[in-house]
Scaffold this active site. Structure first.
Site, PDB file in Angstrom:
ATOM      1  N   ARG A  74      55.073 -30.379 161.496  1.00  0.00           N
ATOM      2  CA  ARG A  74      55.953 -29.208 161.571  1.00  0.00           C
ATOM      3  C   ARG A  74      56.445 -29.186 163.010  1.00  0.00           C
ATOM      4  NH1 ARG A  74      54.861 -26.503 156.878  1.00  0.00           N
ATOM      5  NH2 ARG A  74      52.747 -26.584 156.054  1.00  0.00           N
ATOM      6  N   ILE A 129      54.274 -28.579 147.849  1.00  0.00           N
ATOM      7  CA  ILE A 129      53.463 -28.131 146.712  1.00  0.00           C
ATOM      8  C   ILE A 129      53.833 -26.713 146.284  1.00  0.00           C
ATOM      9  CG2 ILE A 129      51.503 -29.623 147.293  1.00  0.00           C
ATOM     10  CD1 ILE A 129      50.041 -26.957 148.164  1.00  0.00           C
ATOM     11  N   ASP A 130      54.482 -25.960 147.180  1.00  0.00           N
ATOM     12  CA  ASP A 130      54.777 -24.542 146.889  1.00  0.00           C
ATOM     13  C   ASP A 130      55.878 -24.367 145.840  1.00  0.00           C
ATOM     14  OD1 ASP A 130      52.978 -24.185 148.900  1.00  0.00           O
ATOM     15  OD2 ASP A 130      54.408 -23.425 150.368  1.00  0.00           O
ATOM     16  N   ARG A 165      28.993 -14.770 136.536  1.00  0.00           N
ATOM     17  CA  ARG A 165      29.608 -14.326 137.790  1.00  0.00           C
ATOM     18  C   ARG A 165      31.117 -14.148 137.691  1.00  0.00           C
ATOM     19  NH1 ARG A 165      26.268 -18.361 141.834  1.00  0.00           N
ATOM     20  NH2 ARG A 165      24.631 -16.873 142.358  1.00  0.00           N
ATOM     21  N   ARG A 174      51.710 -19.929 150.064  1.00  0.00           N
ATOM     22  CA  ARG A 174      52.316 -18.911 150.945  1.00  0.00           C
ATOM     23  C   ARG A 174      52.899 -17.767 150.149  1.00  0.00           C
ATOM     24  NH1 ARG A 174      54.744 -22.509 155.307  1.00  0.00           N
ATOM     25  NH2 ARG A 174      53.026 -22.688 156.762  1.00  0.00           N
ATOM     26  N   GLY A 188      43.067 -19.706 132.097  1.00  0.00           N
ATOM     27  CA  GLY A 188      42.566 -18.540 131.362  1.00  0.00           C
ATOM     28  C   GLY A 188      41.968 -17.501 132.293  1.00  0.00           C
ATOM     29  N   HIS A 254      43.400 -26.860 151.519  1.00  0.00           N
ATOM     30  CA  HIS A 254      44.172 -28.104 151.619  1.00  0.00           C
ATOM     31  C   HIS A 254      43.813 -29.161 150.582  1.00  0.00           C
ATOM     32  CE1 HIS A 254      45.216 -26.213 155.420  1.00  0.00           C
ATOM     33  NE2 HIS A 254      46.282 -26.991 155.414  1.00  0.00           N
ATOM     34  N   ILE A 255      42.726 -28.945 149.864  1.00  0.00           N
ATOM     35  CA  ILE A 255      42.399 -29.898 148.788  1.00  0.00           C
ATOM     36  C   ILE A 255      43.606 -30.017 147.840  1.00  0.00           C
ATOM     37  CG2 ILE A 255      41.312 -28.166 147.274  1.00  0.00           C
ATOM     38  CD1 ILE A 255      39.318 -30.235 146.408  1.00  0.00           C
ATOM     39  N   ARG A 257      46.625 -30.202 148.586  1.00  0.00           N
ATOM     40  CA  ARG A 257      47.728 -31.013 149.122  1.00  0.00           C
ATOM     41  C   ARG A 257      47.459 -32.511 149.012  1.00  0.00           C
ATOM     42  NH1 ARG A 257      49.840 -27.869 153.875  1.00  0.00           N
ATOM     43  NH2 ARG A 257      49.466 -29.703 155.136  1.00  0.00           N
TER      44      ARG A 257
HETATM   45  O1  F6P Z   1      53.916 -25.297 152.480  1.00  0.00           O
HETATM   46  C1  F6P Z   1      52.854 -25.951 151.919  1.00  0.00           C
HETATM   47  C2  F6P Z   1      51.568 -25.316 152.345  1.00  0.00           C
HETATM   48  O2  F6P Z   1      50.496 -26.074 151.817  1.00  0.00           O
HETATM   49  C3  F6P Z   1      51.392 -23.841 151.977  1.00  0.00           C
HETATM   50  O3  F6P Z   1      51.004 -23.645 150.649  1.00  0.00           O
HETATM   51  C4  F6P Z   1      50.354 -23.418 152.979  1.00  0.00           C
HETATM   52  O4  F6P Z   1      50.407 -22.056 153.238  1.00  0.00           O
HETATM   53  C5  F6P Z   1      50.736 -24.194 154.195  1.00  0.00           C
HETATM   54  O5  F6P Z   1      51.445 -25.328 153.753  1.00  0.00           O
HETATM   55  C6  F6P Z   1      49.613 -24.621 155.078  1.00  0.00           C
HETATM   56  O6  F6P Z   1      50.145 -25.287 156.158  1.00  0.00           O
HETATM   57  P1  F6P Z   1      49.327 -26.074 157.235  1.00  0.00           P
HETATM   58  O7  F6P Z   1      48.760 -27.298 156.598  1.00  0.00           O
HETATM   59  O8  F6P Z   1      50.301 -26.392 158.296  1.00  0.00           O
HETATM   60  O9  F6P Z   1      48.234 -25.153 157.669  1.00  0.00           O
END
Ligand code: F6P
Length: 324
Positions: A74, A129-130, A165, A174, A188, A254-255, A257
């Site tokens: 980024r 992924i969003d 549970r 996000r 479900g 992050h799993i 991603r």
């Molecule tokens: O935009 C993709 C995303 O995985 C979002 O779902 C998440 O909020 C963000 O990136 C996390 O970003 P970073 O890996 O920079 O913390």
């Protein structure tokens, strides 16, 4: 005569299927007689002059791999005009006639500025992924992230059931609730919480308790990540303190991603990579590859610059019916 060349980069959060897209860009360009430079670490690589020639074999055996072989970032520098000028000069010195950008909404905006300010032809592939890019129904990585989240939540359901549970499971996305609502229906789940909508914990607690009363042995509440970090902890505390509902919390993070891309994401990346190359060959100047009404299309980039944060609200009604 020097051979025509283009450059490709990934930017923003990575997503499974980006490698399939890179492979497709390289092979499709080769087919057209065009060389490809891979730019490392997104727009940062343009500023650091970090590129490598990608030949046919450099993209062999990657279609099934998560992440991106050219890495991503980024870039805050690229948000400043002076750095975009530097990036454009580098691309011109390199002699490329177009740039392919695989990324999300921020990356699309960066590419659009590069074109607007410096005339660099750009073709963008939705890769996040969003799945929150305006103008396309699907982005590369979304389907795999859904699969990963669903697989994880199915496992949580097993242990939740053994122990009687309730779990809060936070998913990424996000301000986009698309991952959350889709996995909620697909697993479900009993309820879903969207921090960016009105949060009604009383109703969440009611739904869970109603299920327990009729004999449910486990309950799953999906929490959409939202813009602000840490809200799941707040909800967990409030459900306990205000409604006496004890929960375990699991943040998938992050799993979602990583991992091998699903067949759908491999297909999306492969198809869109080819479309992007063809668009540049045909002289398009600022476009995005999209899915509209279920069909692939090339759209003007400026139709794809905003975030798509809404989803079909009737899905919430569906969830409520199915969670009875
Ligand atoms: O935009 C993709 C995303 O995985 C979002 O779902 C998440 O909020 C963000 O990136 C996390 O970003 P970073 O890996 O920079 O913390």
């Amino acid at each position: 005569m020097t051979k025509k060349s283009i450059a490709v980069l990934c930017s923003g959060g990575d997503g499974p299927g980006m490698n399939a897209a890179i492979r497709s860009v390289v092979r499709s360009a080769y087919f057209e007689g065009i060389d490809v430079y891979g730019v490392y670490k997104g727009f940062e690589g343009l500023l650091d002059k970090s590129v490598a020639h990608l030949d046919l074999s450099s993209v062999g055996n990657i279609i099934q791999r998560g992440g991106t072989i050219i890495y991503t970032s980024r870039s805050s520098r690229f948000m400043q005009a002076e750095y975009r000028t530097q990036a454009a000069e580098f691309l011109k010195d390199l002699g490329v006639s177009g740039l392919i950008v695989i990324g999300g909404n921020g990356s699309f905006n960066g590419a659009a500025l590069l074109h607007k300010e410096h005339g660099i032809p750009v073709a963008c592939l939705p890769g996040t992924i969003d799945n929150d890019i305006e103008g396309t129904e699907f982005s590369i990585g979304f389907d795999t992230a859904l699969n990963t989240a669903v697989e994880a939540i199915d496992k949580i359901r097993d242990t939740a059931t053994s122990h009687d549970r309730t779990f809060l499971v936070e998913v990424m996305g996000r301000s986009s609730g698309l991952i959350a609502i889709t996995v909620a229906i697909a697993t479900g789940a009993e309820a879903v919480i969207f921090p960016d909508l009105k949060v009604d914990l009383a109703s969440v607690a009611y739904t869970v308790k109603r299920g327990v009363t009729r004999g449910k042995k486990s309950s799953i509440i999906i929490v959409a990540e939202g813009e602000k970090e840490g809200l799941s902890h707040v909800y967990q505390k409030e459900l306990q303190e205000a409604y006496g509902l004890e929960t375990k919390l699991c943040i998938l993070g992050h799993i979602q991603r990583g991992g091998n891309p699903s067949p759908r994401d491999r297909f999306l990346g492969s198809f869109m990579g080819n479309m992007a190359v063809k668009a540049l060959v045909q002289g398009e100047k600022a476009v995005a590859t999209v899915v509209r009404d279920g069909k692939f299309a090339i759209a003007p980039l400026n139709e794809c610059l905003s975030k798509r944060n809404d989803f079909d609200r009737s899905l919430l009604d569906l969830l409520n019916v199915l969670a009875l």
